[in-house]
Scaffold this active site. Structure first.
Site, mmCIF file in Angstrom:
data_model
loop_
_atom_site.group_PDB
_atom_site.id
_atom_site.type_symbol
_atom_site.label_atom_id
_atom_site.label_comp_id
_atom_site.label_asym_id
_atom_site.label_seq_id
_atom_site.Cartn_x
_atom_site.Cartn_y
_atom_site.Cartn_z
ATOM 1 N N GLY A 11 0.823 -1.191 0.131
ATOM 2 C CA GLY A 11 -0.070 -0.044 0.150
ATOM 3 C C GLY A 11 0.802 1.355 0.010
ATOM 4 N NE ARG A 72 -1.743 -5.326 -1.744
ATOM 5 C CZ ARG A 72 -1.234 -4.878 -0.552
ATOM 6 N NH1 ARG A 72 0.089 -5.356 -0.391
ATOM 7 N NH2 ARG A 72 -1.682 -3.815 -0.072
ATOM 8 C CG ASP A 103 3.606 -6.953 7.315
ATOM 9 O OD1 ASP A 103 3.019 -6.638 6.417
ATOM 10 O OD2 ASP A 103 2.918 -7.447 8.299
ATOM 11 C CB THR A 125 2.865 0.936 6.328
ATOM 12 O OG1 THR A 125 1.474 0.438 6.758
ATOM 13 C CG2 THR A 125 3.663 0.372 7.465
ATOM 14 C CG ASP A 127 -2.409 -0.042 8.316
ATOM 15 O OD1 ASP A 127 -3.392 0.857 8.203
ATOM 16 O OD2 ASP A 127 -2.662 -1.020 7.748
ATOM 17 C CG ASP A 129 1.164 -2.716 10.016
ATOM 18 O OD1 ASP A 129 2.095 -1.865 9.785
ATOM 19 O OD2 ASP A 129 0.373 -3.296 9.707
ATOM 20 N NE ARG A 171 -9.050 -5.984 7.021
ATOM 21 C CZ ARG A 171 -10.481 -5.789 6.993
ATOM 22 N NH1 ARG A 171 -11.036 -6.347 7.630
ATOM 23 N NH2 ARG A 171 -10.868 -5.100 5.812
#
Length: 323
Positions: A11, A72, A103, A125, A127, A129, A171
């Site tokens: 992303g 991707r 990741d 990213t 997120d 995360d 998410r």
């Protein structure tokens, strides 16, 4: 001449262009030839490889997205695909590879390092995360995009005395919901790390109603909570249990776009610069990060093995301030 390839994968995130710029200009400063690989690992296998110079990254530090584009690639996940990627890198004389992504992108970089490619990862990213670093590139910009949306939605929410559910990305990581909800003054924050029932949310809404506040903002991380169909399920629960007027706003990919914040531009510039320094030092299978406001590096495998520690203190502060 030694060479460095750079790609963005997964992303997109605001600040990726600033990181690309830092890698290209630092590499050229130290005498490296720089290649941009378009469309991530997919583009690597398709040999979408271009040589980059100083002007290639002119006027991009303020642009969102990624000039190298991203995609991707299932083929790259196979041993055959990765071996083909190594052959292509060798064909172009690319000895070092900087991978900007999350990741999944880092896993790919780690596998390439096992095949002899010197790889360095930069966390890009929204997120946030990745547990080894305090911040990932793009998180700050995305958070501010959400805060701006909360402010606008609050205006109409208060005018019509409604409950508004704002669904944000993240998410498996609630950082975007948590910090934007705290900064935006949300009455309820729903994250994957903390279980919350609709009954508790109804109780909070009723508490605010008793003191005369007829509108509420709920920030919900996509997929979080034990509600059937996520935001729609929560909306149905609230309307059934309390009879309130509820609206849903799904911010979606608007969170990924926009000019990166000053914080993300600086973060990306520092990380891109450090990635090239690690290459010069002969390091491989490393990722760059930031910890306690200092740029760090860590083995990819170690970084990916760390578990995220949710900021429960900030979550509790948000609950106290939303009474």
């Amino acid at each position: 001449m030694k060479s460095i390839g750079v790609l963005t994968s997964g992303g997109d995130a605001p600040g990726m262009n600033a990181a690309i710029r830092a890698v290209v200009r630092t590499g050229i400063f130290y005498g490296y030839k720089i290649y941009g690989i378009e469309r991530g690992y997919r583009g690597l296998l398709d040999e979408e490889i271009i040589e980059m110079d100083l002007s290639s990254v002119g006027d991009i530090i303020q642009r969102g997205g990624t000039i190298l584009k991203s995609s991707r690639c299932e083929e790259f996940k196979t041993p055959e695909g990765r071996e083909a990627a190594v052959e292509i890198l060798e064909k172009y004389g690319i000895e070092n590879l900087v991978v900007i992504g999350g990741d999944g992108s880092f896993n790919g970089a780690n596998e390439l390092s096992k095949l002899g490619v010197h790889t360095i990862g930069i966390p890009g990213t929204i997120d946030n995360d990745l547990a080894y670093t305090d911040y990932t590139i793009g998180f700050d910009t995305a958070m501010n995009t959400i805060i701006d949306a909360i402010s606008k939605i609050r205006d109409t929410s208060s005018s019509h005395e409604r409950v508004n559910i704002i669904e944000v990305m993240g998410r498996n990581c609630g950082d975007l919901a948590l910090y934007s909800g705290l900064a935006g003054g949300a009455e309820t924050i729903v994250v994957p790390e903390i279980e919350i029932k609709s009954d508790e949310i109804v109780k909070r809404i009723r508490t605010t109603q008793k003191r005369g506040k007829k509108h509420s903002i709920i920030v919900l991380a996509e997929g979080a909570g034990s509600f059937v169909n996520g935001a729609i399920g929560l909306k149905n629960d609230l309307m059934e249990k309390d009879g309130v007027d509820v609206r849903i706003t799904v911010l979606g990919h608007v969170q990924r776009g926009g000019s990166p914040s000053a914080f993300d531009r600086i973060l990306a510039s520092k990380m891109g610069n450090r990635a090239v320094e690690l290459i010069i030092e002969g390091k491989t299978a490393k990722v760059v990060g930031i910890k306690n406001n200092e740029t760090i590096d860590m083995d990819i495998s170690e970084a990916l093995s760390l578990e995220n520690n949710f900021d429960e203190e900030s979550y509790e502060i948000a609950k106290v301030l939303s009474i």
